[in-house]
Design an enzyme around this catalytic site. Structure first.
Site, PDB file in Angstrom:
ATOM      1  N   ASP A   1       7.061   1.168   2.043  1.00 47.40           N
ATOM      2  CA  ASP A   1       6.725   0.204   0.974  1.00 47.40           C
ATOM      3  C   ASP A   1       7.575   0.514  -0.262  1.00 47.40           C
ATOM      4  OD1 ASP A   1       3.634  -0.866   1.787  1.00 47.40           O
ATOM      5  OD2 ASP A   1       4.121   1.151   2.445  1.00 47.40           O
TER       6      ASP A   1
ATOM      7  N   ASN B   1      -2.336   2.876   3.593  1.00 54.68           N
ATOM      8  CA  ASN B   1      -1.840   4.219   3.929  1.00 54.68           C
ATOM      9  C   ASN B   1      -2.709   5.303   3.318  1.00 54.68           C
ATOM     10  OD1 ASN B   1       0.462   3.371   5.286  1.00 54.68           O
ATOM     11  ND2 ASN B   1       1.493   2.986   3.346  1.00 54.68           N
TER      12      ASN B   1
ATOM     13  N   PHE C   1      -0.622  -0.656  12.629  1.00 52.35           N
ATOM     14  CA  PHE C   1      -1.454  -0.105  11.548  1.00 52.35           C
ATOM     15  C   PHE C   1      -1.939  -1.155  10.535  1.00 52.35           C
ATOM     16  CE2 PHE C   1      -2.010   1.719   7.325  1.00 52.35           C
ATOM     17  CZ  PHE C   1      -2.969   2.680   7.573  1.00 52.35           C
ATOM     18  N   ASN C   2      -1.039  -1.943   9.969  1.00 50.06           N
ATOM     19  CA  ASN C   2      -1.443  -2.867   8.894  1.00 50.06           C
ATOM     20  C   ASN C   2      -2.483  -3.877   9.373  1.00 50.06           C
ATOM     21  OD1 ASN C   2       0.274  -1.700   7.039  1.00 50.06           O
ATOM     22  ND2 ASN C   2       1.932  -3.165   7.376  1.00 50.06           N
TER      23      ASN C   2
ATOM     24  N   HIS D   1      10.046   0.275   8.355  1.00 47.81           N
ATOM     25  CA  HIS D   1       9.358  -1.003   8.618  1.00 47.81           C
ATOM     26  C   HIS D   1       9.427  -2.014   7.456  1.00 47.81           C
ATOM     27  CE1 HIS D   1       7.186   1.083  11.902  1.00 47.81           C
ATOM     28  NE2 HIS D   1       6.816   2.013  11.032  1.00 47.81           N
ATOM     29  N   ASP D   2       8.817  -1.626   6.325  1.00 49.26           N
ATOM     30  CA  ASP D   2       8.460  -2.642   5.321  1.00 49.26           C
ATOM     31  C   ASP D   2       9.633  -3.380   4.665  1.00 49.26           C
ATOM     32  OD1 ASP D   2       5.819  -2.133   5.816  1.00 49.26           O
ATOM     33  OD2 ASP D   2       5.550  -0.764   4.131  1.00 49.26           O
TER      34      ASP D   2
ATOM     35  N   THR E   1       3.140  -5.920   2.850  1.00 50.39           N
ATOM     36  CA  THR E   1       3.625  -4.760   3.618  1.00 50.39           C
ATOM     37  C   THR E   1       2.488  -3.756   3.819  1.00 50.39           C
ATOM     38  OG1 THR E   1       4.395  -3.603   1.641  1.00 50.39           O
ATOM     39  CG2 THR E   1       5.984  -5.032   2.745  1.00 50.39           C
TER      40      THR E   1
ATOM     41  N   ASP F   1       0.858  -1.199   0.000  1.00 50.55           N
ATOM     42  CA  ASP F   1       0.000   0.000   0.000  1.00 50.55           C
ATOM     43  C   ASP F   1       0.895   1.250   0.000  1.00 50.55           C
ATOM     44  OD1 ASP F   1       1.038  -0.361   2.570  1.00 50.55           O
ATOM     45  OD2 ASP F   1      -0.715   0.545   3.549  1.00 50.55           O
TER      46      ASP F   1
HETATM   47  C1  BDR Z   1       3.119  -0.007   8.651  1.00 47.66           C
HETATM   48  O1  BDR Z   1       2.138   1.006   8.465  1.00 47.66           O
HETATM   49  C2  BDR Z   1       2.452   1.796   7.339  1.00 47.66           C
HETATM   50  O2  BDR Z   1       2.384   3.138   7.697  1.00 47.66           O
HETATM   51  C3  BDR Z   1       3.831   1.423   6.897  1.00 47.66           C
HETATM   52  O3  BDR Z   1       3.956   1.465   5.487  1.00 47.66           O
HETATM   53  C4  BDR Z   1       4.026   0.026   7.433  1.00 47.66           C
HETATM   54  O4  BDR Z   1       3.606  -0.939   6.500  1.00 47.66           O
HETATM   55  C5  BDR Z   1       3.816   0.220   9.964  1.00 47.66           C
HETATM   56  O5  BDR Z   1       2.911   0.131  11.011  1.00 47.66           O
HETATM   57 CA    CA Z   2       3.079  -0.329   4.204  1.00 48.69          CA
END
Ligand code: BDR
Ligand code: CA
Length: 309
Positions: A16, A40, A165-166, A239-240, A124, A11
């Site tokens: 990402d 996102n 979040f994801n 993160h991703d 991701t 996303d």
């Molecule tokens: C995740 O949330 C998104 O904002 C980032 O791309 C990542 O995948 C982190 O919590």
């Molecule tokens: Ca992401």
């Protein structure tokens, strides 16, 4: 030479974008396609971002649009971190690359069913596309090598005290995937919060001075400003790309095999990845969860990924 076949479901999204960059040209990975969903930002925006990233970096793979909504929850986007475009901070040249006509779920099913070799699915973003694919064609589960995901946390979340979040975007989708019987490798905030894009990292990548380093540097500056505003972090957690870094070099993370249950109870822990790290419950183990990351090795992987452009 063996190349692992992967589908990257995402996303984009600043981090990402770096995951796509890392996967797009690595000699050990065969990126079969990119599938996109809302996360996102809206699907319209994350889709355009994916196309723009691939065009700019010359990554010639199908990009397929997928779910515009989670399975049960309403859409929740994250402009505070990724901006109104979902990828603020970089001006792309005019877009000519087109979407593949297949829906992401169709692409995932067809690609996995038609492959002689097992396919690794990397996610991701929210896990909506993969969960729907598993429900539409359960046989894909037999031909998935492993699901490698950025999401969740066994410590604290980043949208609620419990949820990341994801997973929080679509807990039901995550529930389906975690209970699919596939090998699940979870890279959560517990490790991704250790890989912060501090100013010295930006300087180091900037020195490479190619199109990917310009891309990295511009995006990360905006990502960091937003992370500072929202969380007070000096450098944003990258993160991703941890998912892709792990596929490139398995030594980058320490993993623990645990029982993990996605909370879909709709209470205050809705969307939490409950990982039984200490095996209190003696329930069947279904998830390899990352418990530590070799930070130096990670930045070396990112640096060498940028140098391939
Ligand atoms: C995740 O949330 C998104 O904002 C980032 O791309 C990542 O995948 C982190 O919590
Ligand atoms: Ca992401």
């Amino acid at each position: 030479m063996y190349k692992r076949k992967i589908i990257l479901d995402c996303d984009p999204g600043h981090d990402d974008a770096i995951a796509i960059m890392l996967a797009g040209k690595h000699e050990d990975l065969d990126l079969l396609g990119i599938t996109v969903e809302c996360g996102n930002q809206t699907l319209e925006k994350t889709g355009l971002n994916a196309l723009n990233i691939c065009q700019y970096l010359d990554i010639d793979v199908p990009v397929c649009l997928g779910s515009a909504e989670p399975i049960i929850k309403a859409v929740e986007i994250c402009p505070a971190i990724h901006g109104e475009s979902g990828l603020d901070g970089f001006d792309f040249p005019p877009l000519t690359k087109k979407f593949d006509e297949r829906h992401a779920v169709t692409f995932i099913i067809q690609t996995i069913m038609n492959s002689k070799e097992k396919i690794t699915v990397v996610t991701t973003g929210p896990m909506t596309n993969l969960a729907l694919a598993m429900k539409m064609e359960p046989k894909i589960k037999d031909n998935i090598e492993e699901v490698v995901l950025m999401g969740g946390a066994y410590t604290n979340g980043n949208v609620t005290p419990a949820a990341e979040f994801n997973i929080n975007c679509d807990p039901e989708a995550a529930y389906i995937v975690f209970n699919s019987g596939c090998i699940i490798k979870m890279f959560g905030l517990d490790v991704t919060r250790k890989v912060l894009v501090l100013p010295n990292i930006i300087q180091r990548m900037e020195k490479i001075d190619n199109k990917a380093s310009v891309f990295f540097t511009k995006l990360m500056k905006v990502f960091n400003e937003n992370q500072k505003k929202v969380f007070g972090f000096e450098g944003g957690p990258l993160h991703d790309p941890v998912t892709i870094a792990y596929l490139i070099d398995r030594k980058v993370c320490e993993m623990s095999f645990v029982h993990c249950e996605i909370d879909i109870s709709q209470g205050s822990s809705y969307g939490r990845t409950n990982c039984d790290i200490f095996n209190y419950l003696k329930l069947p183990k279904n998830t390899y969860v990352a418990t530590d990351i070799d930070v130096d090795r990670y930045w070396e992987i990112i640096e060498s990924g940028i140098k391939k452009y």
